[in-house]
Design a protein around this motif. Structure first.
Motif, PDB file in Angstrom:
ATOM      1  N   SER A 158       2.099   2.135  -3.574  1.00 56.40           N
ATOM      2  CA  SER A 158       1.142   2.091  -4.680  1.00 56.40           C
ATOM      3  C   SER A 158       1.370   3.187  -5.725  1.00 56.40           C
TER       4      SER A 158
ATOM      5  N   MET B 147      -1.019  -5.316  -6.525  1.00 55.40           N
ATOM      6  CA  MET B 147      -2.152  -5.185  -5.601  1.00 55.40           C
ATOM      7  C   MET B 147      -3.461  -5.553  -6.281  1.00 55.40           C
TER       8      MET B 147
ATOM      9  N   SER C 168       1.008  -1.269  -7.845  1.00 56.79           N
ATOM     10  CA  SER C 168      -0.447  -1.167  -8.060  1.00 56.79           C
ATOM     11  C   SER C 168      -0.965  -2.353  -8.858  1.00 56.79           C
TER      12      SER C 168
ATOM     13  N   VAL D  22       0.814  -1.222   0.000  1.00 57.32           N
ATOM     14  CA  VAL D  22       0.000   0.000   0.000  1.00 57.32           C
ATOM     15  C   VAL D  22       0.846   1.271   0.000  1.00 57.32           C
TER      16      VAL D  22
END
Length: 657
Positions: free
Chosen positions: A137, A225, A222, A134
């Motif tokens: 990101s 994720m 990103s 996170v």
């Protein structure tokens, strides 16, 4: 009846009938097998078979446990009290033929459970990885990006907050820094440098406690994720599907229960076979059987199979098991005896000795007729309505008998849910209702109840001395039995009126007679208690020591019965306070509503608390006071080959049914 007399059984039968005979003995549940110790007889190699049955049983049990987790069974009080399901023998055989299908279902349930567990574990790991990504990101290059042909890149964190400009001032010319994210404790950076100054920049970063980041995937944070989110969604669906499949298999619950019990029976049967001795064509079985079942079992087996059965008396040094059997009045408290210890060879069964006083003391400690009525009604309904196991039926019968005793004592002391009769009459009808006690109210005359409690305690202890007298008499120590019991009776009966005179008025004739009895008892005890010693001094000092033990031991024992007063007063006093709380409002309508609510809640709690107290302290009076006078314990409970199932039972299990 107390302890059942045991016989030694020896059975010789054809080898081909071994399994059938073992199954018959298992259903009857009246023979405890002994291990074969004859070296001339062969043993069976059933260890592997027993292990296989246990493995299958554990598999079925694990599957049932999984079902209880994902599709818990709804049970009512009737189900909890109802005991095991009864099945006919022929129905049992039909179910056994479906064993392979049931085991396949069990394995499928376990597999689905593993799918759920593995999915959840992987999702948890992915969640941790997602959380670490996170802060990165916003980075638009992979975490393992090392640079280009002419540049070197450093991706990592510093353990403090810093701006890009501050970091660039520390780095050599040709370096550029970008803060991806930061906090007071950490700054996540992307640093890119020309090749010729990369080494210098790396050294500076290392000295600043720079921690490099890396990731095996060639994708931006990103993108990673996003892939993690998709995978976690797939795992969640996979786990949910597996859970729904398990719930769909909940219909197999009863079959799994049957399988667990069936495999347990098979395992125990083969374990029993390992205790037998074998020849080429026969097998030999030895064990113990209660004498009352011996002949009927012999007739049944010899009428069905080619077998020879003989019975004999156990040797003196044999560890003979103990089986208790008592009257309908005493049998319910057998569990109290077992809780303490089974009687040894030299002991009598204390169950019939203590049963009357057990009910008596329990009722006296609870001593509220309303509570006793609740116990009587509740236990009677349960025994009438539900199909109970023998152990549960005995327990409920014990509490039913205790409830009857509680009603009697409550009526004698005038306590019906405390003083609710007087409270209702005074608060709602304006009439004063006097005492409704058939004897007296303990709270008005506690000394009377205390002395009565001590009197009952003395009778209780005298009963123990009487049993000890009989045991000594039967063993041939007749003179010693008379001297020991008579001296105790004389001393206690002599002390009783003298002690009572401290608390209340006692006729002088009783105290005078008591003095004479006390003196005579002390003399008899001192002269006879040390009789085992050979010297005169040994006999004398042995007698003095016995006198000291008698004085201190019996004083503490008798004082223990003051708990009859204490618990009886506690129950009535708390009940009275509950009734008082219910009548505190001034408005009569509100008062009636509050009284009903407080009455139900308060008396339920009071009953529960004092029920436990009466049970514990009644047990203590038996274990510590009564048993110490004659009971040793240490016997081994009869453990027959039987059907030790958890969920089912045959309608015909015992030979006497």
């Amino acid at each position: 009846m107390a302890k059942l007399k045991m016989k030694k059984i020896e059975l010789i039968a054809l080898l081909t009938d071994s399994k059938k005979i073992i199954e018959l003995l298992q259903r009857r549940g009246v023979v405890e097998l002994c291990e074969n110790r004859d070296e001339e007889l062969m043993d069976t190699g059933v260890t592997t078979v027993v292990g296989e049955f246990e493995k299958f049983r554990l598999t079925a049990a694990q599957a049932l446990e999984i079902l209880e987790k994902y599709a818990p069974e709804k049970t009512s009080i009737a189900d909890m009290l109802g005991g095991r399901k009864e099945v006919e023998k022929h129905a049992f055989g039909k179910e056994a033929m479906q064993l392979e299908k049931i085991m396949n279902a069990a394995r499928e349930i376990i597999r689905l459970s593993k799918v759920i567990v593995d999915s959840q574990a992987e999702s948890l790991q992915l969640g941790v990885r997602y959380d670490t990504l996170v802060p990165w990101s916003a980075l638009d290059v992979p975490l393992n990006f090392k640079g280009t042909a002419k540049t070197s890149a450093f991706i990592g964190s510093l353990p403090y907050q810093v701006t890009a400009q501050e970091l660039e001032q520390q780095l050599p010319e040709g370096c550029c820094a970008e803060v991806i994210s930061d906090s007071k404790e950490q700054t996540n950076l992307f640093v890119i440098c020309a090749k010729d100054c990369a080494q210098e920049a790396e050294d500076i970063l290392r000295k600043s406690s720079f921690a490099a980041m890396s990731d095996p995937e060639k994708a931006t944070p990103s993108e990673i994720m996003e892939n993690i989110s998709k995978r976690r969604s797939e795992l969640e669906k996979q786990a949910k599907k597996a859970e729904n499949d398990i719930i769909a298999l909940a219909a197999k619950r009863d079959e799994l229960k049957f399988t667990i019990d069936y495999l347990q029976m098979r395992k125990e049967k083969y374990e029993a076979l390992s205790d037998l001795g074998f020849t080429e064509s026969t097998f030999v079985l030895t064990g113990y059987i209660p004498e009352k079942y011996a002949e009927s079992l012999k007739k049944e087996i010899e009428s069905r199979y080619t077998a020879a059965i003989t019975f004999s008396e156990p040797e003196e040094d044999e560890d003979v098991p103990v089986l208790l059997e008592n009257s309908r009045f005493s049998a319910p408290v057998e569990g109290i005896t077992k809780m303490y210890a089974m009687p040894s060879k030299s002991d009598v069964d204390p169950t019939p000795v203590m049963s009357f006083f057990y009910y008596l003391f329990f009722g006296m400690m609870l001593s509220d007729a309303g509570y006793g009525l609740v116990m009587l009604i509740g236990t009677t309904i349960a025994m009438k309505k539900f199909r109970l196991e023998d152990s549960m039926r005995k327990t409920l019968t014990m509490f039913r008998n205790c409830g009857i005793s509680t009603i009697l004592w409550g009526a004698l002391f005038g306590s019906w849910f405390g003083d609710i009769v007087q409270v209702v009459g005074r608060e709602f009808f304006g009439k004063e209702v006097g005492s409704i006690a058939l004897w007296f109210e303990p709270i008005d005359d506690p000394i009377k109840l205390l002395l009565f409690s001590f009197g009952l305690g003395i009778l209780h202890l005298f009963l123990g001395v009487a049993v000890s007298f009989k045991m000594s008499w039967d063993s041939g120590e007749k003179a010693g039995a008379v001297c020991d019991a008579l001296s105790i009776y004389m001393i206690i009966l002599g002390v009783a009126p003298l002690g009572a005179s401290i608390l209340t008025d006692v006729p002088k004739i009783l105290t005078k007679v008591g003095s004479y009895l006390l003196i005579a008892g002390v003399i008899l005890l001192v002269l006879t208690a040390g009789r085992s010693s050979k010297s005169i001094f040994g006999k004398f000092f042995g007698g003095l020591y016995a006198l000291y033990n008698t004085a201190t031991g019996w004083l503490s024992d008798i004082l223990s019965y003051s708990r009859l007063l204490a618990l009886g007063l506690a129950t009535g006093s708390i009940a009275g306070v509950i009734n008082l709380m219910g009548t505190m409002p001034g408005n009569i309508v509100v008062k009636a509503i509050v009284l009903v609510v407080v009455f139900i809640v308060g008396h339920t709690a009071n009953l529960a608390i004092n029920l436990l107290g009466a049970y514990v302290h009644t047990d203590r009076l038996q274990f510590v006071e009564l048993f110490s006078k004659f009971y040793t314990g240490g016997g081994r409970e009869f453990s027959p080959l039987t059907i030790n199932t958890k969920y089912i039972k045959f309608k015909e299990e015992n030979i006497n049914e």
